[in-house]
Scaffold this motif. Structure first.
Motif, mmCIF file in Angstrom:
data_model
loop_
_atom_site.group_PDB
_atom_site.id
_atom_site.type_symbol
_atom_site.label_atom_id
_atom_site.label_comp_id
_atom_site.label_asym_id
_atom_site.label_seq_id
_atom_site.Cartn_x
_atom_site.Cartn_y
_atom_site.Cartn_z
ATOM 1 N N ILE A 1 0.845 -1.245 -0.046
ATOM 2 C CA ILE A 1 0.046 -0.144 -0.090
ATOM 3 C C ILE A 1 1.014 1.251 0.114
ATOM 4 O O ILE A 1 0.539 2.057 -0.601
ATOM 5 N N ALA A 2 2.080 1.158 0.822
ATOM 6 C CA ALA A 2 2.775 2.419 0.845
ATOM 7 C C ALA A 2 3.665 2.738 -0.164
ATOM 8 O O ALA A 2 3.983 3.943 -0.423
ATOM 9 N N CYS A 3 4.317 1.549 -0.857
ATOM 10 C CA CYS A 3 5.213 1.598 -1.839
ATOM 11 C C CYS A 3 4.597 1.598 -3.253
ATOM 12 O O CYS A 3 5.463 1.909 -4.200
ATOM 13 N N VAL A 4 3.501 0.967 -3.219
ATOM 14 C CA VAL A 4 2.998 0.906 -4.463
ATOM 15 C C VAL A 4 1.610 1.602 -4.801
ATOM 16 O O VAL A 4 1.310 2.514 -5.725
ATOM 17 N N PHE A 5 0.589 1.482 -3.945
ATOM 18 C CA PHE A 5 -0.537 1.950 -4.127
ATOM 19 C C PHE A 5 -0.658 3.440 -4.047
ATOM 20 O O PHE A 5 -1.218 4.181 -4.868
ATOM 21 N N LEU A 6 -0.472 3.829 -2.939
ATOM 22 C CA LEU A 6 -0.436 5.375 -2.465
ATOM 23 C C LEU A 6 0.242 6.264 -3.453
ATOM 24 O O LEU A 6 -0.287 7.327 -3.901
ATOM 25 N N PRO A 7 1.680 5.879 -3.928
ATOM 26 C CA PRO A 7 2.225 6.716 -4.949
ATOM 27 C C PRO A 7 1.360 6.944 -6.292
ATOM 28 O O PRO A 7 1.019 8.196 -6.839
ATOM 29 N N PHE A 8 0.792 5.849 -6.830
ATOM 30 C CA PHE A 8 0.107 5.888 -7.872
ATOM 31 C C PHE A 8 -1.337 6.293 -7.636
ATOM 32 O O PHE A 8 -1.948 7.406 -8.718
ATOM 33 N N ALA A 9 -1.764 6.364 -6.590
ATOM 34 C CA ALA A 9 -3.156 6.906 -6.218
ATOM 35 C C ALA A 9 -3.020 8.403 -6.294
ATOM 36 O O ALA A 9 -3.876 9.330 -6.644
ATOM 37 N N ALA A 10 -1.746 9.035 -5.481
ATOM 38 C CA ALA A 10 -1.666 10.331 -5.487
ATOM 39 C C ALA A 10 -1.380 10.868 -7.111
ATOM 40 O O ALA A 10 -1.955 12.176 -7.335
ATOM 41 N N GLY A 11 -0.876 10.259 -7.836
ATOM 42 C CA GLY A 11 -0.550 10.645 -9.189
ATOM 43 C C GLY A 11 -2.014 10.833 -9.923
ATOM 44 O O GLY A 11 -2.453 11.781 -10.547
ATOM 45 N N PHE A 12 -2.893 9.771 -9.644
ATOM 46 C CA PHE A 12 -4.451 9.975 -10.345
ATOM 47 C C PHE A 12 -5.064 11.092 -9.585
ATOM 48 O O PHE A 12 -5.839 11.625 -10.248
ATOM 49 N N TYR A 13 -4.927 11.231 -8.466
ATOM 50 C CA TYR A 13 -5.497 12.507 -7.587
ATOM 51 C C TYR A 13 -5.129 13.761 -8.191
ATOM 52 O O TYR A 13 -5.894 14.574 -8.345
ATOM 53 N N LEU A 14 -3.734 13.807 -8.535
ATOM 54 C CA LEU A 14 -3.459 15.110 -9.187
ATOM 55 C C LEU A 14 -3.861 15.248 -10.702
ATOM 56 O O LEU A 14 -4.186 16.175 -11.084
ATOM 57 N N SER A 15 -3.944 14.225 -11.447
ATOM 58 C CA SER A 15 -4.569 14.459 -12.836
ATOM 59 C C SER A 15 -5.997 14.898 -12.662
ATOM 60 O O SER A 15 -6.499 15.454 -13.482
ATOM 61 N N TYR A 16 -6.924 14.177 -11.639
ATOM 62 C CA TYR A 16 -8.170 14.792 -11.488
ATOM 63 C C TYR A 16 -8.138 16.165 -11.130
ATOM 64 O O TYR A 16 -8.977 17.130 -11.697
ATOM 65 N N LEU A 17 -7.352 16.736 -10.212
ATOM 66 C CA LEU A 17 -7.210 18.210 -10.032
ATOM 67 C C LEU A 17 -7.032 19.037 -11.083
ATOM 68 O O LEU A 17 -7.453 20.101 -11.030
ATOM 69 N N PHE A 18 -5.935 18.576 -11.854
ATOM 70 C CA PHE A 18 -5.607 19.609 -12.943
ATOM 71 C C PHE A 18 -6.728 19.689 -13.857
ATOM 72 O O PHE A 18 -7.124 20.607 -14.822
#
Length: 514
Positions: A54-71
């Motif tokens: 979760i910490a090393c795989v899931f959360l970094p990519f979830a943060a990236g998808f979060y930023l894409s929706y924000l932009f």
């Protein structure tokens, strides 16, 4: 230690069945103590491994998808100060916002190939550097063309956000946990749309839109660095599949069912994204004459509806599918409900617009149904490419509809700084007409199938009656009270099959007397 554990884990069969062996009771107790300790430590190790994933795989990519929706949705909030400072009209701002979807759509198919070849860690981290550069350039732009270029770079940089996250989940998480992990990924990413409302409004009031984009550029660069350093390499690297990619895409693009689905999915979901990303705020400002606080509150409700819509649509699809209602029927019903909501909005049938805009935003999560329908159309080895091909239509449709809406609204002159209501009604009506045409095109095979079945049913019953009369059997016919199996006609009505019915309607004749 490992040998000791293997030796101690070899349990005496008598100990599992409750067999009493007096002299050996003490030995059995000594042997069973260590395996119990080992078994107790296994859940702890498994839990630690899950947290590492979760910490090393899931959360970094979830943060990236979060930023894409924000932009994607941030321009709706910064529209006022940005257009006031640079003097942009509706057409220019519509093109500026929609170019994000254009570059996003153009990159989908190449991104899919790169993910298979190099893995999600390298692709996502590299593209996020491009997105960070685009955000920094956006903050420093002083005219329209640099803004368009920077917005295009942002769209290109976040083009792999969802695809890379889903690819990483497939590579690292157990197969039985994929649906749960995918659902959480989309849910957390959609929170970026929530952030692009009240939180962005608060930052905008305190630091301004230029400093805000510089801040987002720094966060995007930090996310790229985190993904590159923290996320491990893919467990197994797949070789390049250039020879298989072209035939696979050809199979998708030559399938008639894909071309029935793509226009409806593109016009409905693309319109929902275009409205939530830009034109909902413009309508609420120019037509409803809302102030900033009420405007941001509406955008917040739409963002929450988008998050909940994905969960609700997925739950409804699972429940209704078990009752014999197909995903095609559910998607057609969702599109019809979306059209009804837009009609009510255009004619302003309700005094409060919270419900209508929430319904419009929720349709933006209709990709849950579209991608599930594609999974029924194509085998597993083509599902990824089919999803990428359909996503091209989603993003391309959002770009075209968002840009078209701006050019239509621009045809009217401003009245005291606001475009008239008829301008928005005309632009929304054009989008609505395209959706109605796509819905008719999507439903046409089923309508033709039902019409043919009804006509064939009538013809078969009439022919059977004439045959009975011809052979002198009319006087002796009695009702057949035996239970009738489900006929092909009824299967057509319940399943919505569009296959040729000629070879299936032959048995549908009246039964002779028993």
């Amino acid at each position: 230690m490992a040998a000791f554990r293997q030796q101690t884990e070899a349990q005496d069969p008598a100990s599992n069945t409750g067999h009493q062996s007096g002299p050996h009771d003490d030995a059995i107790d000594r042997r069973s103590f260590v395996p119990a300790w080992t078994r107790a430590s296994q859940p702890i190790e498994a839990l630690a491994q899950n947290w590492r994933l979760i910490a090393c795989v899931f959360l970094p990519f979830a943060a990236g998808f979060y930023l894409s929706y924000l932009f994607r949705n941030i321009n709706a909030v910064i529209a006022g100060p940005l257009t006031a400072e640079l003097g942009l009209d509706a057409g220019q701002f519509g093109l500026l916002t929609s170019v994000y979807f254009l570059t996003f759509a153009a990159a989908q198919l190449p991104v899919g190939i790169l993910l298979d070849r190099y893995g999600p860690r390298r692709v996502q981290s590299s593209l996020f550097v491009v997105a960070a550069c685009g955000a920094a350039l956006f903050a420093l732009s002083e005219s329209f063309l640099p803004l368009v270029l920077s917005r295009a770079l942002i769209g290109l940089g976040v083009a792999a956000a969802l695809a890379a996250g889903l690819k990483a989940i497939v590579l690292w998480f157990p197969k039985e946990r994929l649906p749960l992990a995918n659902g959480w990924m989309i849910m957390l990413g959609a929170l970026g749309a929530v952030t692009a409302t009240t939180p962005v409004e608060a930052l905008l009031a305190s630091i301004g839109w230029r400093e805000l984009f510089l801040f987002l550029a720094a966060i995007t660069a930090a996310c790229a660095l985190t993904i590159y350093l923290v996320v491990p390499d893919a467990p197994s690297a797949e070789p390049a599949v250039n020879k298989e990619t072209v035939p696979g895409l050809r199979t998708v693009f030559t399938d008639r069912r894909f071309w029935r689905l793509a226009p409806l999915s593109a016009t409905s979901i693309g319109t929902a994204w275009a409205l939530q990303g830009l034109w909902a705020a413009a309508w609420l400002t120019d037509v409803e004459r809302f102030d900033r606080a009420l405007l941001v509150r509406h955008l917040l409700v739409m963002a929450v509806a988008l998050c909940l819509g994905a969960l609700l649509i997925g739950w409804a699809a699972d429940r209704l599918r078990n009752r014999g209602i197909s995903l095609r029927t559910l998607l057609g019903s969702l599109a019809a409900l979306f059209i009804a909501a837009q009609l009510a909005l255009i004619f302003r049938c309700f005094s409060s617009s919270y419900l209508l805009w929430a319904m419009i935003a929720a349709v933006g999560s209709g990709t849950v149904l579209s991608f599930a329908i594609l999974a029924e159309y194509f085998p597993k080895e083509l599902t990824g490419r089919a999803n990428a091909a359909l996503n091209v239509f989603h993003m391309g449709g959002a770009f075209a509809l968002q840009c078209l809406t701006g050019f239509v609204i621009q045809a009217w002159a401003k009245d005291h700084g606001h475009y008239p209501e008829v301008a928005y009604q005309t632009a929304f009506a054009i989008n609505l007409l395209l959706q109605i045409i796509a819905l008719v095109w999507f439903s046409l095979p089923r309508q033709q199938s039902l019409t043919s079945a009804i006509r064939a049913r009538r013809y078969s019953v009439t022919s059977a009656s004439e045959s009975v009369v011809r052979f002198g059997m009319k006087k002796h016919t009695t009702p057949n009270l035996a239970p009738h199996p489900q006929t092909p006609f009824m299967r057509c009505l319940t399943c919505g099959s569009i296959r040729p019915l000629g070879d299936r309607l032959m048995p549908m004749v009246a039964r002779p007397a028993v």
